[in-house]
Design a protein around this motif. Structure first.
Motif, PDB file in Angstrom:
ATOM      1  N   THR A  10       0.711  -1.320   0.017  1.00 44.71           N
ATOM      2  CA  THR A  10       0.073   0.021  -0.117  1.00 44.71           C
ATOM      3  C   THR A  10       0.681   1.166   0.059  1.00 44.71           C
ATOM      4  OG1 THR A  10      -1.887  -1.131   1.303  1.00 44.71           O
ATOM      5  CG2 THR A  10      -1.703   1.253   1.241  1.00 44.71           C
ATOM      6  N   GLU A  11       0.587   2.237  -0.968  1.00 47.54           N
ATOM      7  CA  GLU A  11       1.391   3.533  -0.793  1.00 47.54           C
ATOM      8  C   GLU A  11       0.751   4.240   0.133  1.00 47.54           C
ATOM      9  OE1 GLU A  11       2.727   6.642  -4.254  1.00 47.54           O
ATOM     10  OE2 GLU A  11       1.428   5.046  -4.811  1.00 47.54           O
ATOM     11  N   ILE A  12       1.510   4.869   0.933  1.00 48.29           N
ATOM     12  CA  ILE A  12       1.224   5.730   1.939  1.00 48.29           C
ATOM     13  C   ILE A  12       1.900   7.101   1.789  1.00 48.29           C
ATOM     14  CG2 ILE A  12       1.146   6.167   4.524  1.00 48.29           C
ATOM     15  CD1 ILE A  12       1.221   3.037   4.871  1.00 48.29           C
ATOM     16  N   LYS A  13       1.262   8.022   1.641  1.00 43.96           N
ATOM     17  CA  LYS A  13       1.970   9.540   1.366  1.00 43.96           C
ATOM     18  C   LYS A  13       1.570  10.218   2.764  1.00 43.96           C
ATOM     19  CE  LYS A  13       1.083   9.471  -3.695  1.00 43.96           C
ATOM     20  NZ  LYS A  13       0.520  10.037  -4.825  1.00 43.96           N
ATOM     21  N   ILE A  14       2.761  11.171   3.286  1.00 49.23           N
ATOM     22  CA  ILE A  14       2.812  11.890   4.126  1.00 49.23           C
ATOM     23  C   ILE A  14       2.944  13.473   3.688  1.00 49.23           C
ATOM     24  CG2 ILE A  14       3.802  12.737   6.407  1.00 49.23           C
ATOM     25  CD1 ILE A  14       2.831   9.953   6.464  1.00 49.23           C
ATOM     26  N   ASN A  15       2.202  14.161   3.678  1.00 48.38           N
ATOM     27  CA  ASN A  15       2.431  15.915   3.099  1.00 48.38           C
ATOM     28  C   ASN A  15       3.104  16.294   4.607  1.00 48.38           C
ATOM     29  OD1 ASN A  15       2.266  18.377   3.061  1.00 48.38           O
ATOM     30  ND2 ASN A  15       0.159  18.263   1.941  1.00 48.38           N
ATOM     31  N   THR A  16       4.413  16.307   4.176  1.00 46.09           N
ATOM     32  CA  THR A  16       5.215  16.867   5.461  1.00 46.09           C
ATOM     33  C   THR A  16       5.029  18.575   5.632  1.00 46.09           C
ATOM     34  OG1 THR A  16       7.260  17.196   3.857  1.00 46.09           O
ATOM     35  CG2 THR A  16       7.066  15.033   5.088  1.00 46.09           C
ATOM     36  N   LYS A  17       4.499  19.123   4.717  1.00 46.33           N
ATOM     37  CA  LYS A  17       4.181  20.383   5.067  1.00 46.33           C
ATOM     38  C   LYS A  17       3.070  20.576   5.842  1.00 46.33           C
ATOM     39  CE  LYS A  17       5.964  22.066   0.560  1.00 46.33           C
ATOM     40  NZ  LYS A  17       5.789  22.820  -0.740  1.00 46.33           N
ATOM     41  N   TRP A  18       2.337  19.702   5.901  1.00 46.11           N
ATOM     42  CA  TRP A  18       1.137  19.701   6.711  1.00 46.11           C
ATOM     43  C   TRP A  18       1.233  19.158   7.986  1.00 46.11           C
ATOM     44  CZ3 TRP A  18      -3.871  18.369   3.086  1.00 46.11           C
ATOM     45  CH2 TRP A  18      -3.798  19.290   2.168  1.00 46.11           C
ATOM     46  N   CYS A  19       2.112  18.079   8.137  1.00 45.87           N
ATOM     47  CA  CYS A  19       2.185  17.222   9.285  1.00 45.87           C
ATOM     48  C   CYS A  19       3.056  18.151  10.405  1.00 45.87           C
ATOM     49  CB  CYS A  19       3.036  16.225   8.820  1.00 45.87           C
ATOM     50  SG  CYS A  19       3.598  15.003  10.235  1.00 45.87           S
ATOM     51  N   LYS A  20       2.528  18.138  11.738  1.00 39.85           N
ATOM     52  CA  LYS A  20       3.257  18.764  12.484  1.00 39.85           C
ATOM     53  C   LYS A  20       3.875  18.009  13.471  1.00 39.85           C
ATOM     54  CE  LYS A  20      -0.754  18.760  15.830  1.00 39.85           C
ATOM     55  NZ  LYS A  20      -2.157  19.285  15.420  1.00 39.85           N
ATOM     56  N   GLY A  21       3.956  16.445  13.269  1.00 38.17           N
ATOM     57  CA  GLY A  21       4.558  15.288  13.963  1.00 38.17           C
ATOM     58  C   GLY A  21       4.260  15.097  15.376  1.00 38.17           C
ATOM     59  N   CYS A  22       2.878  15.156  15.253  1.00 43.17           N
ATOM     60  CA  CYS A  22       2.236  14.745  16.643  1.00 43.17           C
ATOM     61  C   CYS A  22       2.141  13.229  16.929  1.00 43.17           C
ATOM     62  CB  CYS A  22       0.694  15.270  16.741  1.00 43.17           C
ATOM     63  SG  CYS A  22      -0.221  14.249  15.432  1.00 43.17           S
ATOM     64  N   GLY A  23       2.561  12.200  15.999  1.00 40.27           N
ATOM     65  CA  GLY A  23       2.756  10.940  16.235  1.00 40.27           C
ATOM     66  C   GLY A  23       1.618  10.069  16.404  1.00 40.27           C
ATOM     67  N   ILE A  24       0.345  10.725  16.147  1.00 36.90           N
ATOM     68  CA  ILE A  24      -0.952  10.278  16.408  1.00 36.90           C
ATOM     69  C   ILE A  24      -1.248   8.650  15.573  1.00 36.90           C
ATOM     70  CG2 ILE A  24      -3.381  10.294  15.984  1.00 36.90           C
ATOM     71  CD1 ILE A  24      -3.332  13.237  17.205  1.00 36.90           C
ATOM     72  N   CYS A  25      -0.686   8.974  14.277  1.00 36.63           N
ATOM     73  CA  CYS A  25      -0.564   8.091  13.401  1.00 36.63           C
ATOM     74  C   CYS A  25       0.154   6.520  13.936  1.00 36.63           C
ATOM     75  CB  CYS A  25      -0.108   8.564  12.066  1.00 36.63           C
ATOM     76  SG  CYS A  25       1.476   9.243  11.983  1.00 36.63           S
ATOM     77  N   VAL A  26       1.336   7.095  14.524  1.00 35.60           N
ATOM     78  CA  VAL A  26       2.295   6.058  15.048  1.00 35.60           C
ATOM     79  C   VAL A  26       1.243   5.348  16.192  1.00 35.60           C
ATOM     80  CG1 VAL A  26       4.498   5.710  16.142  1.00 35.60           C
ATOM     81  CG2 VAL A  26       4.236   7.330  14.385  1.00 35.60           C
ATOM     82  N   GLU A  27       0.909   6.089  16.901  1.00 35.96           N
ATOM     83  CA  GLU A  27       0.521   5.267  17.851  1.00 35.96           C
ATOM     84  C   GLU A  27      -1.184   4.471  17.731  1.00 35.96           C
ATOM     85  OE1 GLU A  27       1.292   5.269  21.458  1.00 35.96           O
ATOM     86  OE2 GLU A  27       2.904   6.298  20.583  1.00 35.96           O
ATOM     87  N   PHE A  28      -1.903   4.892  16.762  1.00 36.05           N
ATOM     88  CA  PHE A  28      -3.014   4.290  16.179  1.00 36.05           C
ATOM     89  C   PHE A  28      -2.601   3.061  15.284  1.00 36.05           C
ATOM     90  CE2 PHE A  28      -5.407   7.499  17.997  1.00 36.05           C
ATOM     91  CZ  PHE A  28      -6.654   7.089  18.397  1.00 36.05           C
ATOM     92  N   CYS A  29      -1.746   2.906  14.644  1.00 38.04           N
ATOM     93  CA  CYS A  29      -1.088   1.684  13.642  1.00 38.04           C
ATOM     94  C   CYS A  29      -1.011   0.737  14.547  1.00 38.04           C
ATOM     95  CB  CYS A  29       0.034   2.211  12.836  1.00 38.04           C
ATOM     96  SG  CYS A  29       0.418   0.897  11.730  1.00 38.04           S
ATOM     97  N   HIS A  30      -1.656  -0.204  14.524  1.00 37.61           N
ATOM     98  CA  HIS A  30      -1.810  -1.680  14.952  1.00 37.61           C
ATOM     99  C   HIS A  30      -0.611  -2.474  14.299  1.00 37.61           C
ATOM    100  CE1 HIS A  30      -5.317  -0.937  17.549  1.00 37.61           C
ATOM    101  NE2 HIS A  30      -5.687  -0.594  16.352  1.00 37.61           N
ATOM    102  N   GLN A  31      -0.166  -2.176  13.127  1.00 39.46           N
ATOM    103  CA  GLN A  31       0.683  -3.096  12.515  1.00 39.46           C
ATOM    104  C   GLN A  31       2.366  -2.317  12.588  1.00 39.46           C
ATOM    105  OE1 GLN A  31      -0.082  -5.990  11.089  1.00 39.46           O
ATOM    106  NE2 GLN A  31      -2.046  -5.428  12.135  1.00 39.46           N
TER     107      GLN A  31
END
Length: 73
Positions: A10-31
């Motif tokens: 799966t292609e996952i794109k991160i818009n680094t200009k919008w991302c503030k680096g909160c880490g919520i995605c890291v915490e919610f990802c079960h995989q």
């Protein structure tokens, strides 16, 4: 989706200009697809992505896009 050794990734794109680096995605990802690198999420294990979309749904900055459907559209 990309293929690597006949396995769809799966292609996952991160818009680094919008991302503030909160880490919520890291915490919610079960995989454990993401790791924080230089204060931003990096999808280093995208082959493990099950397309649950929690990273995209929970991102407060709308900075993550989980690409395509199973047919690559």
């Amino acid at each position: 989706m990309k293929e690597q050794n006949n396995k769809k990734i799966t292609e996952i794109k991160i818009n680094t200009k919008w991302c503030k680096g909160c880490g919520i995605c890291v915490e919610f990802c079960h995989q454990k697809v993401f790791v924080m690198k230089n204060g931003k999420p990096d999808p280093v294990n995208s082959e493990k992505c099950t397309r649950c979309m929690l990273c995209e749904i929970r991102c407060p900055d709308y900075a993550i896009t989980v690409g395509g459907d199973e047919d690559g559209e």
